[in-house]
Design a protein around this motif. Structure first.
Motif, PDB file in Angstrom:
ATOM      1  N   SER A 187      -8.818   1.848   8.787  1.00 54.25           N
ATOM      2  CA  SER A 187      -8.812   2.088  10.233  1.00 54.25           C
ATOM      3  C   SER A 187      -7.536   2.796  10.665  1.00 54.25           C
ATOM      4  O   SER A 187      -7.539   3.592  11.594  1.00 54.25           O
ATOM      5  N   MET A 188      -6.437   2.499   9.998  1.00 52.06           N
ATOM      6  CA  MET A 188      -5.182   3.097  10.434  1.00 52.06           C
ATOM      7  C   MET A 188      -4.908   4.444   9.791  1.00 52.06           C
ATOM      8  O   MET A 188      -4.492   5.381  10.454  1.00 52.06           O
ATOM      9  N   TYR A 189      -5.126   4.565   8.481  1.00 46.01           N
ATOM     10  CA  TYR A 189      -4.790   5.818   7.796  1.00 46.01           C
ATOM     11  C   TYR A 189      -5.968   6.793   7.711  1.00 46.01           C
ATOM     12  O   TYR A 189      -5.774   7.964   7.449  1.00 46.01           O
ATOM     13  N   ASN A 190      -7.187   6.281   7.833  1.00 45.38           N
ATOM     14  CA  ASN A 190      -8.388   7.125   7.728  1.00 45.38           C
ATOM     15  C   ASN A 190      -8.339   8.035   6.490  1.00 45.38           C
ATOM     16  O   ASN A 190      -8.400   9.252   6.592  1.00 45.38           O
ATOM     17  N   SER A 235       0.849  -1.186   0.000  1.00 45.37           N
ATOM     18  CA  SER A 235       0.000   0.000   0.000  1.00 45.37           C
ATOM     19  C   SER A 235       0.882   1.233   0.000  1.00 45.37           C
ATOM     20  O   SER A 235       2.076   1.158   0.305  1.00 45.37           O
ATOM     21  N   LEU A 259     -16.763   3.771   9.903  1.00 36.21           N
ATOM     22  CA  LEU A 259     -15.897   4.306   8.842  1.00 36.21           C
ATOM     23  C   LEU A 259     -16.475   4.088   7.447  1.00 36.21           C
ATOM     24  O   LEU A 259     -15.887   4.515   6.451  1.00 36.21           O
ATOM     25  N   ILE A 282     -10.653  -7.290   3.915  1.00 31.89           N
ATOM     26  CA  ILE A 282     -10.094  -7.098   5.260  1.00 31.89           C
ATOM     27  C   ILE A 282      -8.945  -6.091   5.210  1.00 31.89           C
ATOM     28  O   ILE A 282      -8.813  -5.227   6.082  1.00 31.89           O
ATOM     29  N   ASN A 292     -10.333  -2.687   5.154  1.00 29.87           N
ATOM     30  CA  ASN A 292     -10.765  -2.286   6.505  1.00 29.87           C
ATOM     31  C   ASN A 292      -9.575  -1.889   7.375  1.00 29.87           C
ATOM     32  O   ASN A 292      -9.596  -0.851   8.047  1.00 29.87           O
ATOM     33  N   ASN A 293      -8.530  -2.705   7.340  1.00 34.85           N
ATOM     34  CA  ASN A 293      -7.399  -2.453   8.225  1.00 34.85           C
ATOM     35  C   ASN A 293      -6.659  -1.169   7.848  1.00 34.85           C
ATOM     36  O   ASN A 293      -6.257  -0.382   8.710  1.00 34.85           O
ATOM     37  N   VAL A 294      -6.510  -0.951   6.548  1.00 36.59           N
ATOM     38  CA  VAL A 294      -5.818   0.236   6.063  1.00 36.59           C
ATOM     39  C   VAL A 294      -6.637   1.496   6.373  1.00 36.59           C
ATOM     40  O   VAL A 294      -6.098   2.519   6.801  1.00 36.59           O
ATOM     41  N   LEU A 310       0.463   5.624   0.883  1.00 39.17           N
ATOM     42  CA  LEU A 310      -0.388   6.721   1.335  1.00 39.17           C
ATOM     43  C   LEU A 310       0.127   8.032   0.744  1.00 39.17           C
ATOM     44  O   LEU A 310       1.314   8.336   0.839  1.00 39.17           O
ATOM     45  N   THR A 315       2.124  -7.785   7.387  1.00 39.91           N
ATOM     46  CA  THR A 315       1.304  -7.639   8.581  1.00 39.91           C
ATOM     47  C   THR A 315       0.695  -9.019   8.851  1.00 39.91           C
ATOM     48  O   THR A 315       0.394  -9.769   7.914  1.00 39.91           O
ATOM     49  N   GLY A 331       3.612   1.432   4.698  1.00 40.58           N
ATOM     50  CA  GLY A 331       2.675   0.798   3.777  1.00 40.58           C
ATOM     51  C   GLY A 331       3.032  -0.623   3.403  1.00 40.58           C
ATOM     52  O   GLY A 331       2.346  -1.238   2.594  1.00 40.58           O
ATOM     53  N   GLU A 332       4.094  -1.165   3.989  1.00 44.35           N
ATOM     54  CA  GLU A 332       4.497  -2.550   3.671  1.00 44.35           C
ATOM     55  C   GLU A 332       3.565  -3.526   4.386  1.00 44.35           C
ATOM     56  O   GLU A 332       3.942  -4.212   5.327  1.00 44.35           O
ATOM     57  N   ILE A 333       2.342  -3.622   3.873  1.00 46.96           N
ATOM     58  CA  ILE A 333       1.340  -4.432   4.553  1.00 46.96           C
ATOM     59  C   ILE A 333       1.463  -5.922   4.270  1.00 46.96           C
ATOM     60  O   ILE A 333       0.810  -6.729   4.922  1.00 46.96           O
TER      61      ILE A 333
END
Lengths: 386, 386
Positions: free
Chosen positions: B317-320, B222, B354, B310, B313-315, B224, B244, B239-241
């Motif tokens: 939630s963190m970066y909004n 990812s 969100l 998913i 959702n996770n991205v 940003l 994760t 952004g190295e997802i």
């Protein structure tokens, strides 16, 4: 430059000079000019204003750089400005008077229950403020505002709590109500965001340019401080990791999804899981069972700690910070878990290429982080507006 | 202001003026001054410089605001500046000549295999550049630099590929070698970061202030873009997802950890899982099996799509962010998955508070995103240095 931008710049310059004096006092006008890139004239004008208003004063001191030459240095009057920091949590409210250095001059608290209305809570806050002013002999004229930190999604500009699952509030105009009742300017923010700011300004991440604070307690969350500023995202929800999915086949979360991170690590989830076996009312009881070697307690807490290490890996992979601050009730009450989590990180859970890119530190301000942070945010707001 | 800062400001102002002309041409000097807050004198000086250097020209046109009054407007010479954008992937290299508008004037590619050394790759890039210059009659004097985008951790300042699992490279001084061989300034960056920048500058996230691009292909990652700038983090690894952890009990990943996100969704993992049942060499074969209703293929791809939702959702939630761009080989080759992923997001996987905070869009630049983005980064670098 447009008129609007000029005013903004003026306020911003004023705040910058004030913060440099705050952080590096005593300091000469020349040093301030050098650091900020502002002209000596601009710096002198701002320092004069701040002196007249009683925020700073001048002392005849030896400037460290000069060879014996005396040079006049600027110092802050610590109690020139006092703000009130408030932390609202599910079960308790903490209130503190914060000076310009972020010192807690005096503090108090009152218990809350989850059904407490905003009206009752605000009234109680106002009462405690009055009690503390008398008790600690606070100079009323020095109080410039109130900052409140609480768990939830907050519209900072409007001073509105959009919603807070933990407080059970939705669309509460908290800043306005506080102002009505106390006559003071109020600012509301997410608790972890102000806590992170406090740790970066005067705690364990002092001087860090990209720090992430993690909070493990009744909720789970994170906050990123980027070059001294809170990273908010588009709806001030950045860092809401509690509902990131870590196992799509996992337990149901109160948000209606399955396998949210918080179901593995927040205190209510741990107690609810434990209570399937035996009534466990507090996190202290659960840790006591673990210390006694009770199998299910060991399993639950070991799993929680593993997920905390996983959280660190996931947050570091996404934000790539220089430091990660561990905070929250679990870390404050059971400091031994810090080492366990750190070990799990380096032996199992951190992606190898990122292992040396950051440090893991413990919160230094502990349970005072939110009141200090929200108090400092209220002071910043004051200096930006005045 | 310090000398160093003055120079920086000058270069930055020049770049700002250039970009405004690029994005909003034709435009008057007055409009540029208004938008940037710069003085008319500064704007005129910069426009004169750019005119002398052959980047922009002046036309007598009707200014939209004036009532019949003619006012002189500034326009860009599209081919005044040309850069070369290079995308390096596991199996292929793509090379394109990019004009100031981000148009691809001419492009070519060559196949790579994972054992290819940096030397061989750089030599091949230089050859193809020469071929394309002749083939498409590119004006050599207009070429200002090369930008390379590739998967991996890159030290952008030093022009070094710290490591790239997909290319099998470690500590490669790529920018320097490219410069030696081509005589052109070279800049190296992470592929998803430049692709995200391209989408924000002229693709599906045009005008967005906080956009996240997700890439689902041979790798998972990812990027940003925050107010027009790539968010890099402390080691350019933000952004190295791919690593994760989404299931601590999950499959082993080549990084040595278990349950990394990429083991559920990247193409090599999908093919390796599928091949436990039947040899499947390409992602096209796997999708064909799914279309034919083959049970294990349906399971593998459904699971991958769920993990993509998913990831969103996770991205989020963190970066909004205000928008999420889906890109990568899987989206480019099988556009039907876009709708499936979006449905999964809104029916199951996005945390409810969100859901309305962002839009999900598809990449507009598709397989050209990386060459456009790296070409534009090379142009920016040129304007900052000159």
């Amino acid at each position: 430059m447009k008129k609007h931008d000029q005013d903004f710049m003026k306020r911003q310059n004023r705040l910058t000079v004030f913060q440099i004096i705050k952080n590096e006092q005593p300091i000469s006008r020349a040093a301030i000019a050098k650091q900020t890139g502002m002209s000596p004239t601009t710096v002198s004008r701002i320092v004069s204003e701040l002196t007249e208003e009683g925020y700073v004063h001048e002392t005849e001191e030896q400037a460290s750089a000069g060879r014996g030459r005396k040079s006049s240095l600027i110092r802050l009057l610590d109690t020139a400005v006092i703000s009130i920091g408030v932390e609202l949590d599910r079960h308790q409210a903490n209130i503190g008077f914060i000076d310009v250095q972020g010192n807690v001059l005096c503090s108090g608290n009152f218990p809350r229950s989850s059904g407490d209305t905003p009206e009752a809570t605000v009234a109680r806050i106002a009462d405690i403020i009055e009690e503390l002013i008398l008790e600690c002999d606070i100079d009323r004229r020095r109080i410039v505002g109130i900052g409140v930190g609480l768990p939830g999604i907050i519209d900072v500009e409007a001073g509105i709590v959009n919603f807070s699952v933990q407080l059970g509030w939705k669309n509460v105009q908290l800043a306005e109500r506080l102002k009505e009742l106390t006559g003071l300017q109020a600012v509301v923010d997410n608790e972890l965001k102000v806590k992170a700011l406090a740790e970066q300004l005067k705690g364990s991440a002092y001087g860090s340019n990209r720090t992430v604070l993690l909070g493990f307690g009744n909720g789970v969350g994170s906050a990123l401080i980027l070059e001294g500023e809170i990273y908010r995202g588009v709806t001030n929800s950045a860092g809401e990791i509690g509902h990131t999915t870590v196992d799509p086949e996992g337990m149901m979360c109160d948000c209606g999804k399955a396998g949210c991170l918080q179901t593995y690590i927040n205190i209510p989830s741990l107690l609810s899981e434990a209570s399937k076996i035996k009534p466990v009312r507090t996190i202290e009881e659960l840790f006591a069972e673990r210390r006694a070697g009770t199998r299910w307690a060991c399993y639950l807490i070991d799993r929680a700690l593993a997920y905390m290490a996983i959280t660190i890996n996931n947050v570091v992979s996404m934000y790539n910070p220089d430091s990660v601050i561990l905070s929250g009730e679990i870390l404050d009450k059971f400091p031994e878990v810090y080492e366990e989590i750190t070990n799990l990180c380096y032996t199992q859970y951190i992606w190898e290429p990122l292992q040396d890119s950051f440090t893991i530190v413990r919160s230094k301000l502990h349970e005072h982080g939110v009141i200090i942070g929200s108090g400092l945010v209220a002071q910043d707001r004051y200096f930006q507006l005045n």
